[in-house]
Scaffold this motif. Structure first.
Motif, PDB file in Angstrom:
ATOM      1  N   ASP A 121      32.688  53.631  40.935  1.00  0.00           N
ATOM      2  CA  ASP A 121      33.901  52.828  41.040  1.00  0.00           C
ATOM      3  C   ASP A 121      35.064  53.816  41.007  1.00  0.00           C
ATOM      4  OD1 ASP A 121      36.213  51.276  40.021  1.00  0.00           O
ATOM      5  OD2 ASP A 121      34.751  49.682  39.649  1.00  0.00           O
ATOM      6  N   SER A 124      40.497  52.304  43.328  1.00  0.00           N
ATOM      7  CA  SER A 124      40.779  50.965  42.811  1.00  0.00           C
ATOM      8  C   SER A 124      42.248  50.678  42.478  1.00  0.00           C
ATOM      9  CB  SER A 124      39.912  50.693  41.569  1.00  0.00           C
ATOM     10  OG  SER A 124      38.571  51.022  41.830  1.00  0.00           O
ATOM     11  N   PRO A 125      43.139  50.880  43.463  1.00  0.00           N
ATOM     12  CA  PRO A 125      44.550  50.581  43.206  1.00  0.00           C
ATOM     13  C   PRO A 125      44.785  49.069  43.187  1.00  0.00           C
ATOM     14  CG  PRO A 125      44.243  51.165  45.502  1.00  0.00           C
ATOM     15  CD  PRO A 125      42.904  51.362  44.827  1.00  0.00           C
ATOM     16  N   ASN A 126      45.969  48.700  42.752  1.00  0.00           N
ATOM     17  CA  ASN A 126      46.321  47.289  42.687  1.00  0.00           C
ATOM     18  C   ASN A 126      47.161  46.894  43.892  1.00  0.00           C
ATOM     19  OD1 ASN A 126      45.022  47.102  40.173  1.00  0.00           O
ATOM     20  ND2 ASN A 126      46.831  47.957  39.180  1.00  0.00           N
ATOM     21  N   HIS A 135      45.748  56.457  40.058  1.00  0.00           N
ATOM     22  CA  HIS A 135      44.815  56.111  41.134  1.00  0.00           C
ATOM     23  C   HIS A 135      44.481  57.336  41.970  1.00  0.00           C
ATOM     24  CE1 HIS A 135      46.727  52.022  40.415  1.00  0.00           C
ATOM     25  NE2 HIS A 135      45.481  51.921  40.019  1.00  0.00           N
ATOM     26  N   HIS A 161      37.225  49.183  43.929  1.00  0.00           N
ATOM     27  CA  HIS A 161      37.362  47.899  43.230  1.00  0.00           C
ATOM     28  C   HIS A 161      38.845  47.509  43.195  1.00  0.00           C
ATOM     29  CE1 HIS A 161      35.849  44.938  40.218  1.00  0.00           C
ATOM     30  NE2 HIS A 161      36.942  45.189  39.519  1.00  0.00           N
ATOM     31  N   GLY A 163      42.388  46.012  42.871  1.00  0.00           N
ATOM     32  CA  GLY A 163      42.982  45.025  41.968  1.00  0.00           C
ATOM     33  C   GLY A 163      43.684  43.970  42.803  1.00  0.00           C
ATOM     34  N   GLU A 260      38.483  42.847  43.101  1.00  0.00           N
ATOM     35  CA  GLU A 260      38.287  41.815  42.077  1.00  0.00           C
ATOM     36  C   GLU A 260      38.064  40.431  42.680  1.00  0.00           C
ATOM     37  OE1 GLU A 260      40.824  41.955  38.604  1.00  0.00           O
ATOM     38  OE2 GLU A 260      41.382  44.010  39.082  1.00  0.00           O
ATOM     39  N   TYR A 310      40.556  40.123  34.097  1.00  0.00           N
ATOM     40  CA  TYR A 310      40.053  41.426  34.543  1.00  0.00           C
ATOM     41  C   TYR A 310      38.626  41.657  34.035  1.00  0.00           C
ATOM     42  CZ  TYR A 310      40.385  46.624  34.956  1.00  0.00           C
ATOM     43  OH  TYR A 310      40.207  47.942  35.258  1.00  0.00           O
ATOM     44  N   ASP A 314      35.001  42.106  35.918  1.00  0.00           N
ATOM     45  CA  ASP A 314      34.204  43.321  35.762  1.00  0.00           C
ATOM     46  C   ASP A 314      32.779  43.000  35.309  1.00  0.00           C
ATOM     47  OD1 ASP A 314      35.005  45.825  36.603  1.00  0.00           O
ATOM     48  OD2 ASP A 314      36.464  46.060  34.986  1.00  0.00           O
ATOM     49  N   TYR A 332      32.267  54.614  36.406  1.00  0.00           N
ATOM     50  CA  TYR A 332      33.612  54.051  36.563  1.00  0.00           C
ATOM     51  C   TYR A 332      34.619  55.167  36.317  1.00  0.00           C
ATOM     52  CZ  TYR A 332      31.445  49.434  36.166  1.00  0.00           C
ATOM     53  OH  TYR A 332      30.679  48.314  36.372  1.00  0.00           O
ATOM     54  N   VAL A 334      37.937  55.852  35.789  1.00  0.00           N
ATOM     55  CA  VAL A 334      39.152  55.100  35.430  1.00  0.00           C
ATOM     56  C   VAL A 334      39.825  55.797  34.243  1.00  0.00           C
ATOM     57  CG1 VAL A 334      40.053  52.826  34.786  1.00  0.00           C
ATOM     58  CG2 VAL A 334      37.942  52.963  36.113  1.00  0.00           C
ATOM     59  N   GLN A 338      41.765  52.982  29.554  1.00  0.00           N
ATOM     60  CA  GLN A 338      40.914  51.790  29.649  1.00  0.00           C
ATOM     61  C   GLN A 338      39.576  51.942  28.918  1.00  0.00           C
ATOM     62  OE1 GLN A 338      40.689  49.628  33.347  1.00  0.00           O
ATOM     63  NE2 GLN A 338      42.727  50.284  33.978  1.00  0.00           N
ATOM     64  N   HIS A 341      38.300  48.795  27.194  1.00  0.00           N
ATOM     65  CA  HIS A 341      37.817  47.802  28.152  1.00  0.00           C
ATOM     66  C   HIS A 341      36.358  48.081  28.536  1.00  0.00           C
ATOM     67  CE1 HIS A 341      37.501  45.318  31.745  1.00  0.00           C
ATOM     68  NE2 HIS A 341      37.196  46.399  32.447  1.00  0.00           N
ATOM     69  N   PHE A 342      36.035  49.353  28.817  1.00  0.00           N
ATOM     70  CA  PHE A 342      34.672  49.655  29.250  1.00  0.00           C
ATOM     71  C   PHE A 342      33.667  49.593  28.104  1.00  0.00           C
ATOM     72  CE2 PHE A 342      37.104  51.150  32.870  1.00  0.00           C
ATOM     73  CZ  PHE A 342      36.412  50.489  33.878  1.00  0.00           C
TER      74      PHE A 342
END
Ligand code: ARG
Length: 565
Positions: A121, A124-126, A135, A161, A163, A260, A310, A314, A332, A334, A338, A341-342
């Protein structure tokens, strides 16, 4: 067979099972100073097992080794608890150069992955937001990791991935409907969409009811409302067009752009699973999974208004990747921020009972700083990455105009150098370190830069153009003096690849190519490579090998090697 292996095997014969062959191999080091030998075996661990001082063990071993030694080694000596081996220089040089000339860029390939799939992964920009420095880091690190994994026998699958889903799109639609203009969005999509988003937040401070409008639009979007979907799709398309310009400039592609939103219809299953297993709990109206036993805060699955998050996406994505790609590992790439989160993601998946959750690996990285401060894209202060890349290319072009105005392929070279400089600057330090962004430093042709390595390779190429080197039936005889430091660097490439893949650390490759370039430039300064004598073809074989390995090293970082600079 590598020389480490040969050394380990003859030690193993002598040690007769006191420690295993693998242990011996693992403990073999490269001495800090070249005059201490090429390989060293420390005897400290053995000393504990054998209850003898390491110095004595080293003495005994080296004495015995000298008498039975393989002709791969010139000399084996004891020094302060180490057994130091000096490689047979002419044999080693011949062996490594022959191998590189034969294998070309597959020199250093390892078959660790045995064809297994690894999903990565990355980037993965938004959507509707500028492509940030974070990013960029993810793109550059992830791309290099995928190339390194491929070299090591894995099948990488690069997933962007995007966003492209979340409550912010409800706000964006609200803002667009209030103040947006189609032309402006078409002209400079990301800039305009960001401005609308910023305006929404400013306005919502005075008119809090806008927040509700935003939530309503997002709900409509999640329920498949036609107008909402159309706008969202358009924002996505326009944003992607801009991102692709950046990817094209960097020569990076993806196997999948499943962002996403792709998991929209795949989340309910996970939520049901969580429910069935009794893992969902209510907390202030929201649905969460408690992770107390893992020492983590609860993972939010659904907001009180039923909206997914989010993390919900995921969870669905992790399961989808495991099912779809039968991936042994799932990386991932990232930012470090984060981490939590992971950890939560992994913990929730493990709680469901997915044993493959172990294969989820967060590859974190530090920040990109400007003058010691985080480069911010918020509050409309946009650092447009495409502009940064273009600036770098422009600066590279200027350098070329000054130094080599008659160069062929000027534009292509400037592009390779300009982007290579940014990529190398990112990858030369361990990824967790923060890095300072400075175009001028990145583009220097001296020092630890991409252009320096590219330039060294171009220099090797220019020698090869001037001479006629025929790799067929070349007799390699090197005297093991000025060329030896270069040979030992060349010898170390497979190890650098191994370290890079084991630690998910492209900086191992970047540091390696810097060392090789340095060793080669020193050699170039000391030796008259093109002198007509019997050593010429051997020296050219060395130059050719250096170029093969530099180009392969740069390729693994995602950097091109212009033949002329
Ligand atoms: N779009 C996210 C961001 O910019 C990064 C996504 C990383 N990948 C993932 N599967 N969560 O922060």
């Amino acid at each position: 067979m590598s020389f480490e292996k040969t050394f380990a095997e003859i030690l193993d014969l002598l040690l007769d099972g006191v420690i295993s062959l693998e242990e011996i191999e693992r403990s073999i080091e490269k001495p800090r100073f070249m005059n201490h030998g090429d390989l060293a075996f420390p005897c400290f661990q053995l000393a504990r097992t054998l209850r003898k001082p390491p110095v004595m063990i080293a003495e005994e071993l080296s004495h015995q080794l000298q008498n039975r030694g393989d002709d791969s080694f010139e000399r084996i000596v004891a020094a302060g608890g180490y057994v130091n081996a000096f490689l047979n220089k002419s044999k080693t040089s011949k062996k490594v150069l022959t191998e590189i000339l034969e294998k070309q860029n597959s020199y250093g390939n390892l078959n660790l992955g045995k064809g297994s799939t690894v999903t990565i992964d990355l980037s993965s920009p938004n959507i509707a937001k500028p492509f940030s420095m974070g990013h960029l880091r993810s793109t550059v690190i992830g791309n290099s990791l995928s190339l390194i994994l491929e070299k090591c026998g894995y099948k990488p699958v690069k997933i962007n991935h995007l966003g492209d889903w979340g409550t912010q799109f409800g706000k964006l639609i609200t803002a667009y409907k209030l103040w947006g203009s189609e032309e402006k969005v078409k002209e400079t999509p990301i800039k305009e969409l960001l401005a609308l988003y910023v305006k929404f937040h400013e306005a919502a401070e005075r008119q809090p009811e806008l927040e509700q409008d935003g939530r309503d639009w997002f709900r409509r979007l999640e329920n498949g409302d036609k107008e909402a979907l159309q706008l969202w799709e358009w924002f996505r398309e326009e944003s992607l067009k801009e991102f692709k310009k950046i990817y094209d400039l960097m020569g990076i592609g993806f196997d999948s752009y499943a962002g996403e939103a792709f998991y929209n219809d795949k989340m309910e299953k996970i939520v049901e699973l969580l429910e069935k297993k009794g893992l969902l709990e209510e907390s202030d109206g929201a649905q969460v999974v408690r992770l107390d036993e893992a020492g983590l805060p609860p993972c939010l699955i659904k907001k009180s208004d039923g909206a997914t998050l989010y993390s919900t996406r995921d969870l669905a994505a992790a399961k989808y990747r495991y099912d779809e790609y039968a991936s042994a590992k799932s990386l991932y790439v990232v930012g470090n921020e984060q981490s939590l989160h992971f950890k939560q993601l992994k913990a929730v998946l493990a709680k469901i009972g997915f044993d493959w959750a172990n294969g989820l690996i967060h590859i974190p990285f530090g920040m990109m700083l400007k003058d010691g401060k985080k480069m911010s894209t918020r509050k409309g202060k946009v650092v447009l990455l495409e502009e940064v890349l273009k600036d770098s290319i422009l600066l590279a072009q200027k350098n070329i105009e000054e130094k080599n105005p008659y160069l062929h392929l000027k534009a292509e070279t400037a592009e390779a150098v300009g982007t290579g400089a940014i990529i190398f600057h990112d990858l030369k330090n361990f990824r967790m370190n923060d890095i300072e962004f400075s175009l001028e430093d990145m583009l220097k042709v001296e020092g630890e830069t991409g252009p320096y390595v590219q330039y060294t390779n171009a220099r090797a190429q220019s020698i090869l153009r001037k001479a006629s080197f025929n790799k067929q039936n070349v007799q390699i005889h090197l005297n093991g003096e000025a060329d030896w430091p270069v040979i030992t660097e060349l010898l170390g490439f497979p190890e650098a690849v191994k370290r890079a893949v084991e630690n998910s650390d492209p900086s191992q490759i970047a540091k390696y190519v810097l060392d090789l370039a340095q060793a080669f430039n020193k050699y170039y300064g000391e030796v008259r490579i093109l002198e007509e004598n019997e050593g010429k073809q051997s020296r050219l074989a060395l130059v050719q090998s250096v170029s093969i390995v530099l180009e392969e090293g740069l390729r693994l970082l995602g950097i091109k090697s212009p033949k002329e600079m």
